[in-house]
Design a protein around this motif. Structure first.
Motif, PDB file in Angstrom:
ATOM      1  N   SER A 151      -2.972   1.033   6.080  1.00 44.62           N
ATOM      2  CA  SER A 151      -1.612   1.208   5.568  1.00 44.62           C
ATOM      3  C   SER A 151      -0.575   0.612   6.504  1.00 44.62           C
ATOM      4  O   SER A 151       0.620   0.585   6.180  1.00 44.62           O
ATOM      5  CB  SER A 151      -1.312   2.699   5.349  1.00 44.62           C
ATOM      6  OG  SER A 151      -1.223   3.382   6.589  1.00 44.62           O
ATOM      7  N   ARG A 159      -1.293  -3.137   2.618  1.00 52.44           N
ATOM      8  CA  ARG A 159      -0.666  -1.827   2.809  1.00 52.44           C
ATOM      9  C   ARG A 159      -0.483  -1.129   1.456  1.00 52.44           C
ATOM     10  O   ARG A 159      -0.724   0.079   1.328  1.00 52.44           O
ATOM     11  CB  ARG A 159       0.695  -1.971   3.511  1.00 52.44           C
ATOM     12  CG  ARG A 159       0.611  -2.639   4.869  1.00 52.44           C
ATOM     13  CD  ARG A 159       1.849  -2.376   5.716  1.00 52.44           C
ATOM     14  NE  ARG A 159       3.095  -2.801   5.133  1.00 52.44           N
ATOM     15  CZ  ARG A 159       3.594  -4.036   5.195  1.00 52.44           C
ATOM     16  NH1 ARG A 159       2.901  -5.006   5.803  1.00 52.44           N
ATOM     17  NH2 ARG A 159       4.768  -4.339   4.659  1.00 52.44           N
ATOM     18  N   ALA A 162      -3.721   0.231   0.335  1.00 51.04           N
ATOM     19  CA  ALA A 162      -4.103   1.373   1.161  1.00 51.04           C
ATOM     20  C   ALA A 162      -3.355   2.631   0.729  1.00 51.04           C
ATOM     21  O   ALA A 162      -3.921   3.734   0.727  1.00 51.04           O
ATOM     22  CB  ALA A 162      -3.851   1.072   2.629  1.00 51.04           C
ATOM     23  N   ILE A 163      -2.082   2.481   0.358  1.00 49.96           N
ATOM     24  CA  ILE A 163      -1.308   3.621  -0.131  1.00 49.96           C
ATOM     25  C   ILE A 163      -1.947   4.168  -1.402  1.00 49.96           C
ATOM     26  O   ILE A 163      -2.071   5.383  -1.586  1.00 49.96           O
ATOM     27  CB  ILE A 163       0.154   3.217  -0.411  1.00 49.96           C
ATOM     28  CG1 ILE A 163       0.832   2.719   0.866  1.00 49.96           C
ATOM     29  CG2 ILE A 163       0.921   4.386  -1.009  1.00 49.96           C
ATOM     30  CD1 ILE A 163       0.801   3.670   2.016  1.00 49.96           C
TER      31      ILE A 163
END
Length: 277
Positions: A151, A159, A162-163
């Protein structure tokens, strides 16, 4: 028609495809057949320089499901990052925990952002109920560690993925490991002030909203759990999308740059002079 005969015809169609469009159609037919013997050929199609064919192959592998997992793990092309990314998308769609170690490594170590993105997203879609109950906690902790690192990847699209993965992990662990969900929520509060990409910021707020909605649904159905997960109640206004939009616009204004001499650059100074500061 026997399966071997059908496979022979479908592979002949692929071999004879003389355009990108015909290749896509041929791979789609192979994918729709859902033949176990066709799995290696669908994996090969992931490496064609043809996104349409790759999408069709991914969909076919996902439809086949678990029988495609081991071949994917064994046959992923280590030299073709595009094929690896498509393969990880297929593994993510299947969600089999056999892919856990591969996804963990790829999410933070692969040089290709498309591979890291696919792996980060895939870590959030694993079917935890297919693991032994005593293994779930440690596996989710490993995933959380990797996704927390991902993230903060230098590529915003990683990112963002990943969130998404952290959201799904937080939802999956709300009852069994509320401390992990709390850790993820606290990390989101930190990230939203540090990240400089508006799409990522918006995705964090959406993740907070979705996690909170899941918590509320659990409490509505099982109020006996209120004491256990009451610490997860988020007091911010992340569920208020008007507030979310206002935050996004405010961040956008903060990031806006003006050319030299533009009066906007001196607005705050002018206001201070006017106030006599």
């Amino acid at each position: 028609m026997t399966e071997p005969d059908l496979l022979k015809i479908l592979l002949q169609d692929i071999a004879e495809a003389d355009s990108a469009t015909r290749m896509v159609a041929a791979v789609e037919r192979l994918a729709q057949a859902q033949l176990a013997a066709g799995i290696p050929h669908l994996i090969t199609a992931l490496g064609y320089n043809n996104p349409g064919a790759a999408v069709a192959a991914v969909e076919g592998l996902i439809a086949i499901g678990r029988p495609a997992v081991q071949p994917l793990l064994e046959l992923l092309d280590g030299y073709n990052y595009g094929a690896r990314a498509w393969g990880l998308r297929a593994l993510a769609g299947i969600g089999d925990p056999q892919a856990l170690d591969l996804l963990l490594d790829a999410a933070i170590n692969d040089f290709a952002l498309s591979v890291r993105r696919a792996a980060a997203r895939g870590l959030g879609t694993l079917h935890w109920d297919e693991l032994a109950p005593e293994s779930i906690g440690s596996a989710q902790a490993k995933v959380a560690t990797v996704l927390l690192t991902a993230s903060q990847d230098h590529e915003w699209i990683v990112r963002y993925a990943a969130i998404n993965g952290l959201q799904e992990l937080a939802i999956a662990s709300t009852i069994s490991h509320p401390d992990l969900t709390q850790q993820i929520l606290a990390h989101f509060d930190l990230l939203v002030d540090l990240d400089d990409n508006l799409a990522v910021i918006a995705r964090i707020w959406l993740a907070q909203k979705n996690i909170q909605a899941n918590i509320n649904e659990i409490l509505a159905q099982q109020p006996i759990l209120e004491q256990q997960i009451s610490s997860l109640q988020h007091t911010s206004d992340t569920n208020d999308w008007q507030a979310t939009l206002e935050k996004l616009y405010a961040r956008k204004r903060q990031q806006q740059t003006y050319p030299e001499g533009d009066p906007h650059k001196f607005r705050e100074v002018a206001a201070a002079i006017f106030r006599g500061e």
